[in-house]
Design an enzyme around this catalytic site. Structure first.
Site, short mmCIF file in Angstrom:
data_model
loop_
_atom_site.label_atom_id
_atom_site.label_comp_id
_atom_site.label_asym_id
_atom_site.label_seq_id
_atom_site.Cartn_x
_atom_site.Cartn_y
_atom_site.Cartn_z
N ASN A 99 0.81 -1.21 0.00
CA ASN A 99 0.00 0.00 0.00
C ASN A 99 0.85 1.26 0.00
O ASN A 99 0.44 2.29 -0.54
CB ASN A 99 -1.00 -0.03 1.16
CG ASN A 99 -2.18 -0.94 0.85
OD1 ASN A 99 -2.27 -1.47 -0.25
ND2 ASN A 99 -3.08 -1.12 1.80
N VAL A 122 -7.50 7.49 3.40
CA VAL A 122 -8.23 6.47 4.18
C VAL A 122 -7.59 5.09 4.06
O VAL A 122 -7.95 4.17 4.80
CB VAL A 122 -9.73 6.38 3.77
CG1 VAL A 122 -10.35 7.76 3.68
CG2 VAL A 122 -9.94 5.63 2.48
N HIS A 179 -6.85 4.55 14.80
CA HIS A 179 -7.61 3.30 14.71
C HIS A 179 -7.05 2.24 15.65
O HIS A 179 -5.89 2.28 16.02
CB HIS A 179 -7.47 2.76 13.29
CG HIS A 179 -8.62 3.10 12.41
ND1 HIS A 179 -9.87 3.41 12.85
CD2 HIS A 179 -8.71 3.14 11.06
CE1 HIS A 179 -10.66 3.64 11.84
NE2 HIS A 179 -9.98 3.49 10.73
N1 APR Z 1 -4.29 3.45 -8.33
C1 APR Z 1 -5.64 3.53 -8.26
N2 APR Z 1 -6.40 2.56 -7.72
C2 APR Z 1 -5.78 1.48 -7.25
C3 APR Z 1 -4.37 1.33 -7.29
C4 APR Z 1 -3.62 2.38 -7.85
N3 APR Z 1 -2.30 2.34 -7.92
N4 APR Z 1 -4.08 0.14 -6.72
C5 APR Z 1 -5.23 -0.43 -6.35
N5 APR Z 1 -6.26 0.37 -6.68
C6 APR Z 1 -7.69 0.14 -6.50
C7 APR Z 1 -8.12 -1.30 -6.75
O1 APR Z 1 -8.15 -1.57 -8.16
C8 APR Z 1 -9.50 -1.33 -6.11
O2 APR Z 1 -10.52 -1.00 -7.03
O3 APR Z 1 -8.11 0.37 -5.15
C9 APR Z 1 -9.40 -0.26 -5.01
C10 APR Z 1 -9.55 -0.81 -3.60
O4 APR Z 1 -10.85 -1.25 -3.47
P1 APR Z 1 -11.31 -2.48 -2.54
O5 APR Z 1 -10.39 -3.63 -2.74
O6 APR Z 1 -12.78 -2.65 -2.74
O7 APR Z 1 -11.01 -1.95 -1.05
P2 APR Z 1 -11.92 -0.95 -0.20
O8 APR Z 1 -12.85 -1.71 0.66
O9 APR Z 1 -12.45 0.10 -1.09
O10 APR Z 1 -10.82 -0.32 0.80
C11 APR Z 1 -9.82 0.56 0.33
O11 APR Z 1 -9.63 1.62 2.47
O12 APR Z 1 -10.46 1.06 4.57
C12 APR Z 1 -9.37 1.01 3.72
O13 APR Z 1 -8.27 -1.01 4.44
C13 APR Z 1 -8.99 -0.41 3.41
O14 APR Z 1 -6.89 0.17 2.49
C14 APR Z 1 -8.20 -0.23 2.15
C15 APR Z 1 -8.90 0.96 1.47
#
Ligand code: APR
Length: 315
Positions: A99, A122, A179
């Site tokens: 991340n 977030v 958190h």
């Molecule tokens: N650029 C843009 N989007 C990205 C990238 C990037 N480099 N890498 C990953 N993503 C996108 C993924 O493709 C995905 O659509 O980030 C999105 C994450 O979505 P989910 O897996 O559904 O996760 P979500 O529940 O939205 O949580 C996102 O918030 O609460 C925190 O721990 C949680 O770190 C996580 C974040």
């Protein structure tokens, strides 16, 4: 509100990101809400779907889906949700490394196109990701903040209301710190219909609600089996973006940079902050009890130790 001239970007079109976009668009406070993701078609498809709900819902804000950052140019505020959730077999440090790479890359791209943006982070692990985005952005510290306190406070409020059978809208609850383990509940600042929480429940009863709040995210993950919470989290992130966009100057608990407030400096920590067009306009110092103050100092030390883990990461 067509013509407000305001623009918000949400990075990451997953559960958290798309729910945040939908809330922001529905409030009609910006001309455009831009949603970016690395997955091709995902933000575009969601944008099309959301835009088609406008005639029914009665708002004008357009959602724009994109894979590159040109579309985000000139954003007033941005919410970074991009990142991976923890997968089986992945350690906390593995998640941190993955991340961190994502947050570093999206922050650079965002700021390149929106030099005056205010960033709300977030992505977990929140304390580290907020600090990293701030360092990478080159923005003043007050223009970068993290979301933790509004969500934890509203979870706490929910549990208090359920426990007492109270009207949820009459419950004031506050958590500081950050958190999880570093969350610092502030019962001295909590009330129900104006009555101090500490007069309505015993310390043990409050402690049980605090524990459930601390584990609030995990409880939902356990029930969902896949993915994590996003309805209440998106409410919190969207409220922060709205406060910035509308220059509300409202006080809300956010992960903000401290420069001596509460006797703490040089760390991002959950504290009550006044949010406006300039980002964090002021950190508000509440009259905490000695115990709460001591807990906040402990949380600051724990966060500082976690942030130092960033130094060991490869770029
Ligand atoms: N650029 C843009 N989007 C990205 C990238 C990037 N480099 N890498 C990953 N993503 C996108 C993924 O493709 C995905 O659509 O980030 C999105 C994450 O979505 P989910 O897996 O559904 O996760 P979500 O529940 O939205 O949580 C996102 O918030 O609460 C925190 O721990 C949680 O770190 C996580 C974040």
């Amino acid at each position: 509100m067509g013509g407000s001239g305001k623009k918000i970007t949400v990075v990451g079109a997953g559960k958290y990101g798309s729910a945040t976009v939908q809330r922001l668009a529905g409030w009609d406070i910006a001309d455009e809400v831009v949603m970016t993701d690395i997955v091709e078609g995902l933000p575009q498809g969601l944008a099309l779907d959301m835009n088609q709900s406008r005639p029914v819902e009665g708002y004008r804000t357009r959602v724009v889906g994109a894979n590159d950052y040109a579309a985000t140019a000139g954003s007033d505020a941005a919410v970074i949700t991009a990142g991976l959730p923890r997968k089986p077999g992945m350690s906390r440090m593995d998640l941190l490394a993955v991340n961190a790479r994502i947050v570093r890359q999206v922050t650079e791209a965002l700021v390149e196109h929106s030099p005056d943006v205010t960033i709300i982070v977030v992505t977990n692990p929140l304390d580290q990701m907020t600090r990293l985005a701030s360092d990478v952005s080159g923005l003043p510290r007050h223009r970068v903040m993290g979301q933790a306190g509004i969500l934890d406070s509203s979870r706490f409020a929910h549990f208090i209301a359920e426990r007492l059978g109270a009207d949820i809208l009459e419950v004031e609850a506050l958590t500081l710190g950050s958190h999880g383990e570093t969350m610092v509940p502030a019962p001295s600042q909590c009330s129900v219909a104006g009555a101090p929480l500490t007069e309505l429940l015993s310390p043990e009863e409050i402690g049980a609600l605090v524990e459930r709040t601390r584990e609030g995210g995990a409880e939902i993950v356990g029930l969902l089996k896949t993915g994590s919470a996003y309805y209440a989290p998106s409410s919190a992130a969207a409220a922060m973006a709205r406060a910035v966009l509308e220059d509300q100057r409202r006080v809300m608990p956010v992960c903000a940079w401290l420069t001596g407030e509460y006797g703490i400096s040089g760390v991002y920590l959950g504290v009550p902050a006044r949010l406006g067009a300039g980002g964090v306009e002021e950190v508000v110092e509440l009259p905490l009890t000695e115990q709460e103050q001591a807990d906040l100092h402990d949380a600051a030390e724990a966060v500082a130790a976690k942030v130092s883990e960033l130094d060991g990461l490869a770029r």
